[in-house]
Write an enzyme that holds these catalytic residues in place. Structure first.
Site, mmCIF file in Angstrom:
data_model
loop_
_atom_site.group_PDB
_atom_site.id
_atom_site.type_symbol
_atom_site.label_atom_id
_atom_site.label_comp_id
_atom_site.label_asym_id
_atom_site.label_seq_id
_atom_site.Cartn_x
_atom_site.Cartn_y
_atom_site.Cartn_z
ATOM 1 N N ASP A 213 0.839 -1.207 0.000
ATOM 2 C CA ASP A 213 0.000 0.000 0.000
ATOM 3 C C ASP A 213 0.872 1.254 0.000
ATOM 4 O OD1 ASP A 213 -2.187 -1.627 0.053
ATOM 5 O OD2 ASP A 213 -2.737 -1.219 2.153
ATOM 6 N N GLU A 268 33.681 3.255 -16.330
ATOM 7 C CA GLU A 268 32.649 4.215 -16.774
ATOM 8 C C GLU A 268 33.240 5.174 -17.818
ATOM 9 O OE1 GLU A 268 29.881 4.939 -12.789
ATOM 10 O OE2 GLU A 268 31.700 6.097 -13.016
ATOM 11 N N HIS A 331 23.262 -4.087 -14.685
ATOM 12 C CA HIS A 331 23.092 -4.905 -13.472
ATOM 13 C C HIS A 331 21.622 -5.147 -13.125
ATOM 14 C CE1 HIS A 331 23.669 -6.515 -9.497
ATOM 15 N NE2 HIS A 331 23.196 -5.440 -8.890
HETATM 16 C C1 HEM Z 1 19.875 -3.571 -7.543
HETATM 17 C C2 HEM Z 1 24.523 -2.400 -6.837
HETATM 18 C C3 HEM Z 1 25.520 -7.041 -5.805
HETATM 19 C C4 HEM Z 1 21.037 -8.260 -7.075
HETATM 20 C C5 HEM Z 1 21.041 -2.851 -7.411
HETATM 21 C C6 HEM Z 1 21.160 -1.416 -7.561
HETATM 22 C C7 HEM Z 1 22.450 -1.099 -7.365
HETATM 23 C C8 HEM Z 1 23.167 -2.307 -7.081
HETATM 24 C C9 HEM Z 1 23.083 0.294 -7.444
HETATM 25 C C10 HEM Z 1 20.023 -0.450 -7.922
HETATM 26 C C11 HEM Z 1 19.162 -0.093 -6.756
HETATM 27 C C12 HEM Z 1 17.890 -0.885 -6.673
HETATM 28 O O1 HEM Z 1 17.239 -1.112 -7.699
HETATM 29 O O2 HEM Z 1 17.546 -1.296 -5.568
HETATM 30 C C13 HEM Z 1 25.192 -3.564 -6.500
HETATM 31 C C14 HEM Z 1 26.598 -3.644 -6.208
HETATM 32 C C15 HEM Z 1 26.881 -4.943 -5.908
HETATM 33 C C16 HEM Z 1 25.646 -5.690 -6.029
HETATM 34 C C17 HEM Z 1 27.562 -2.469 -6.258
HETATM 35 C C18 HEM Z 1 28.166 -5.596 -5.521
HETATM 36 C C19 HEM Z 1 29.164 -4.962 -4.920
HETATM 37 C C20 HEM Z 1 24.399 -7.783 -6.101
HETATM 38 C C21 HEM Z 1 24.322 -9.226 -6.039
HETATM 39 C C22 HEM Z 1 23.066 -9.564 -6.424
HETATM 40 C C23 HEM Z 1 22.349 -8.338 -6.703
HETATM 41 C C24 HEM Z 1 25.459 -10.175 -5.620
HETATM 42 C C25 HEM Z 1 22.458 -10.942 -6.558
HETATM 43 C C26 HEM Z 1 23.084 -11.982 -7.075
HETATM 44 C C27 HEM Z 1 20.338 -7.096 -7.264
HETATM 45 C C28 HEM Z 1 18.912 -7.048 -7.537
HETATM 46 C C29 HEM Z 1 18.583 -5.693 -7.675
HETATM 47 C C30 HEM Z 1 19.813 -4.944 -7.480
HETATM 48 C C31 HEM Z 1 17.956 -8.217 -7.630
HETATM 49 C C32 HEM Z 1 17.207 -5.116 -7.958
HETATM 50 C C33 HEM Z 1 16.922 -5.160 -9.455
HETATM 51 C C34 HEM Z 1 15.519 -4.710 -9.753
HETATM 52 O O3 HEM Z 1 14.601 -5.230 -9.128
HETATM 53 O O4 HEM Z 1 15.351 -3.857 -10.619
HETATM 54 N N1 HEM Z 1 22.273 -3.362 -7.124
HETATM 55 N N2 HEM Z 1 24.656 -4.817 -6.396
HETATM 56 N N3 HEM Z 1 23.196 -7.284 -6.507
HETATM 57 N N4 HEM Z 1 20.839 -5.814 -7.239
HETATM 58 FE FE1 HEM Z 1 22.745 -5.330 -6.865
#
Ligand code: HEM
Length: 465
Positions: A213, A268, A331
Site C-alpha cells: 500500500d 565508466e 546490473h
Molecule cells: C539492484 C549495486 C551485488 C542483485 C542494485 C542497484 C544497485 C546495485 C546500485 C540499484 C538499486 C535498486 O534497484 O535497488 C550492487 C553492487 C553490488 C551488487 C555495487 C556488488 C558490490 C548484487 C548481487 C546480487 C544483486 C550479488 C544478486 C546476485 C540485485 C537485484 C537488484 C539490485 C535483484 C534489484 C533489481 C531490480 O529489481 O530492478 N544493485 N549490487 N546485486 N541488485 Fe545489486
C-alpha cells in the site's frame, strides 16, 4: 487460519490473527521487511567440538533471545516511529550453518535445502557462482563457520552497546572468526548509496499489504511492476522448532564483495570514451553498467537523471525490448528482467527474486577512489537458495546468453557483478537509437572475499536450546 505460504494475496501484519500472528511473533526481524541497520556489526562464529562445546553454543544462542525482537515487534516499532517519531530498539539476528547445526548435536532437524547443506565453499557452489577459490578468501571465511550474529541500528552507540551485550555472552569455546562493520554511505542529497556512488536498496520484493500500500500510495505505484512476492519465497518451516505451523525461518546469504572504486570509475570513463559520448551524456555510461543513474533514475525510462522524487520503480522493459535504452547487461536488468528474460513466463521468472538486505562496509574520505578495503556486505533472504540467489548469480548475472533476445550479439556478463569470461558487449551509442557499438567488457570491479549460507531460525527454536 494457517499460514499460507503461497497465498496470492499479501499478508496484512496489522490484521494478522491466529497462526499468522503467532508466526510474526516467532519470526526474526529483518526477514519480511528490512530492519534499519545504518550501523551494522557482524560476527562469524565457530563452536567447539564435543558435548561441552555444544552446551556452551546452545547456552549462547538461547541467551541471545532476550536481546532479539520478533518480526511483529520490529513492525510495531516502525509504525510507532512513523506515528510519533519514537526510536526503535537495536536489531539482533542470528543464523546457523549446516555445520553449526552439527556442532549443536542437531543432525536430524537440519533445514533441508541441499545448497544450504553443502555450503558456499562446496565445489558445486564455487563452480555455479564462478567464485574465487576459498584459499583466496579472507582468513576468517576460510574456516568452518558455524553461526552469524548481526547487530544493527540507525545509530552507532545503540548498535555498539548491543554488540557489547552479545559479546558478553560469548564463552571460551566460541571463537570469533571474523568481524565486519557496515555503515551506510550517503550521497549529497542524503540518499543511501553503494560505493560506486549509486542509490541502492530501491527495488525489493514486498511481502506485506502495508508495504505494498505504501509503495502504491506514497511512491510511484505498483501498476506496471508489482513488487509483491508470496511469503513462500522468503519463509521456510523451521524443522527444529516446536511448532511447524507457526515457527518459520529463512535461508540467509552473506557475501563480502569488495568494490574497486577506481577500476569502476575507469570503466565508466572508458565506455563513455569508446562510445564517444559528449559531456552531458557521459554519465549515461555508468547508468548503462548499473541500469539506473546515480540518483536512481531508471535508464530504461529516460536518457538522463532527475526522476528521483521518488526514485522510480514502477517500470518494466516492455518499451525497450531491443535494449536501445537500457542494455541487457546492465546490473538491474540482468538481476531482474521484470518479465522480459525470454526463458520463462513473467510469473515463473519473478520467483527467482530475493529479499536483499545488504550493507556497505569500509571507510571513505571525500573524493577518494579506493581500490580495496570497501565494498558491499551482500545479504539476502531466500526460501530456496538454488532457485533464488544461486540461480540469479549463475543463470542470469554470469550467463552471457541471458536475457534471450532476437539480435545476434549475446548480452554478456552482468556489468557489475558478473564473474567468468568477459566477452565484448554491445552498447547503444545514443539513448533509444539503434546505432550500437561493440566494446570490450568492463573489468571486473567486484571481488568476492568470502561468504556462507545460513538458516535464520525461529525464536521458539532458539529458546528451546
Ligand atoms: C539492484 C549495486 C551485488 C542483485 C542494485 C542497484 C544497485 C546495485 C546500485 C540499484 C538499486 C535498486 O534497484 O535497488 C550492487 C553492487 C553490488 C551488487 C555495487 C556488488 C558490490 C548484487 C548481487 C546480487 C544483486 C550479488 C544478486 C546476485 C540485485 C537485484 C537488484 C539490485 C535483484 C534489484 C533489481 C531490480 O529489481 O530492478 N544493485 N549490487 N546485486 N541488485 Fe545489486
Amino acid at each position: 487460519m494457517p499460514v499460507e505460504l503461497n497465498d496470492t494475496v499479501p499478508l496484512s501484519w496489522k490484521n494478522a490473527t491466529g497462526d499468522n500472528e503467532t508466526m510474526l511473533q516467532n519470526l526474526q526481524a529483518n526477514i519480511l521487511k528490512g530492519h534499519v541497520r545504518d550501523r551494522l556489526h557482524i560476527l562469524l562464529l565457530q563452536f567447539a567440538e564435543g558435548p561441552e562445546g555444544a552446551a556452551e553454543a546452545r547456552a549462547f544462542l538461547a541467551g541471545l533471545v532476550p536481546l532479539m525482537k520478533s518480526a511483529k515487534t520490529a513492525l510495531e516499532e516502525v509504525e510507532a516511529f512513523k506515528q510519533h517519531g519514537s526510536k526503535g530498539t537495536p536489531y539482533v539476528g542470528v543464523g546457523l550453518t549446516n555445520a553449526g547445526y552439527g556442532r549443536l548435536g542437531l543432525t536430524s532437524a537440519v533445514p533441508s535445502d541441499p545448497v544450504f547443506q553443502r555450503g558456499m565453499r562446496h565445489p558445486d557452489s564455487l563452480t555455479n557462482l564462478k567464485d574465487p577459490d576459498p584459499t583466496q578468501w579472507e582468513a576468517g571465511y576460510q574456516q568452518e563457520i558455524h553461526a552469524v550474529v548481526l547487530v544493527g541500528d540507525a545509530d552507532s552507540s545503540p548498535a555498539d552497546a548491543r554488540l557489547a551485550e552479545v559479546e558478553a555472552l560469548l564463552t571460551g569455546s566460541i571463537t570469533v572468526l571474523a568481524r565486519e562493520t557496515g555503515k551506510t554511505q550517503h550521497d549529497a542529497a542524503g540518499r543511501g548509496i553503494e560505493h560506486f556512488g549509486y542509490v541502492d536498496g530501491r527495488s525489493l520484493p514486498l511481502f506485506l499489504t502495508e508495504d505494498l500500500d505504501a509503495e502504491r500510495d506514497t511512491l510511484d505505484g505498483t501498476s506496471v511492476w508489482n513488487p509483491f512476492l508470496p511469503l513462500g519465497r522468503v519463509l521456510v518451516t523451521d524443522p527444529a522448532a516446536p511448532n511447524p505451523g507457526t515457527d518459520f525461518g529463512s535461508y540467509f546469504v552473506l557475501r563480502k564483495l569488495e568494490q574497486n572504486v577506481r577500476a569502476f570509475k575507469a570503466a565508466e570513463e572508458a565506455l563513455a570514451t569508446a562510445l564517444k559520448l559528449d559531456n552531458n551524456d557521459r554519465e549515461r555510461a555508468g547508468a548503462m553498467l548499473v541500469g539506473r543513474f546515480r540518483d536512481g533514475t531508471p535508464l530504461t525510462l529516460q536518457a538522463e537523471d532527475g526522476a528521483d522524487k521518488p526514485v522510480m520503480n514502477d517500470f518494466t522493459y516492455a518499451s525497450d525490448t531491443v535494449a536501445h535504452k537500457c542494455p541487457f547487461q546492465a546490473h538491474i536488468r540482468k538481476t531482474n528482467p521484470r518479465g522480459s528474460g525470454g526463458f520463462e513466463t513473467p510469473d515463473e521468472e519473478k520467483l527467482h527474486l530475493l529479499a536483499r538486505r545488504g550493507q556497505t562496509y569500509g571507510e571513505r574520505t571525500e573524493g577518494d577512489e579506493p581500490e580495496s578495503g570497501v565494498g558491499l556486505l551482500f545479504m539476502a533472504f531466500n526460501s530456496e537458495l538454488g532457485q533464488q540467489f544461486e540461480f540469479m548469480q549463475r543463470m542470469w548475472a554470469n550467463n552471457s546468453g541471458f536475457p534471450k533476445h532476437d539480435a545476434a550479439a549475446q548480452p554478456g556478463l552482468d556489468a557489475v557483478i558478473g564473474q567468468g569470461d568477459r566477452p565484448s558487449q554491445t552498447w547503444p551509442r545514443a539513448w533509444g537509437n539503434d546505432e550500437t557499438q561493440e566494446v570490450p567488457a568492463p573489468v571486473q570491479a567486484v571481488t568476492m572475499k568470502g561468504g556462507e549460507y545460513f538458516f535464520m531460525p525461529s525464536l521458539p527454536f532458539l529458546r528451546s536450546l
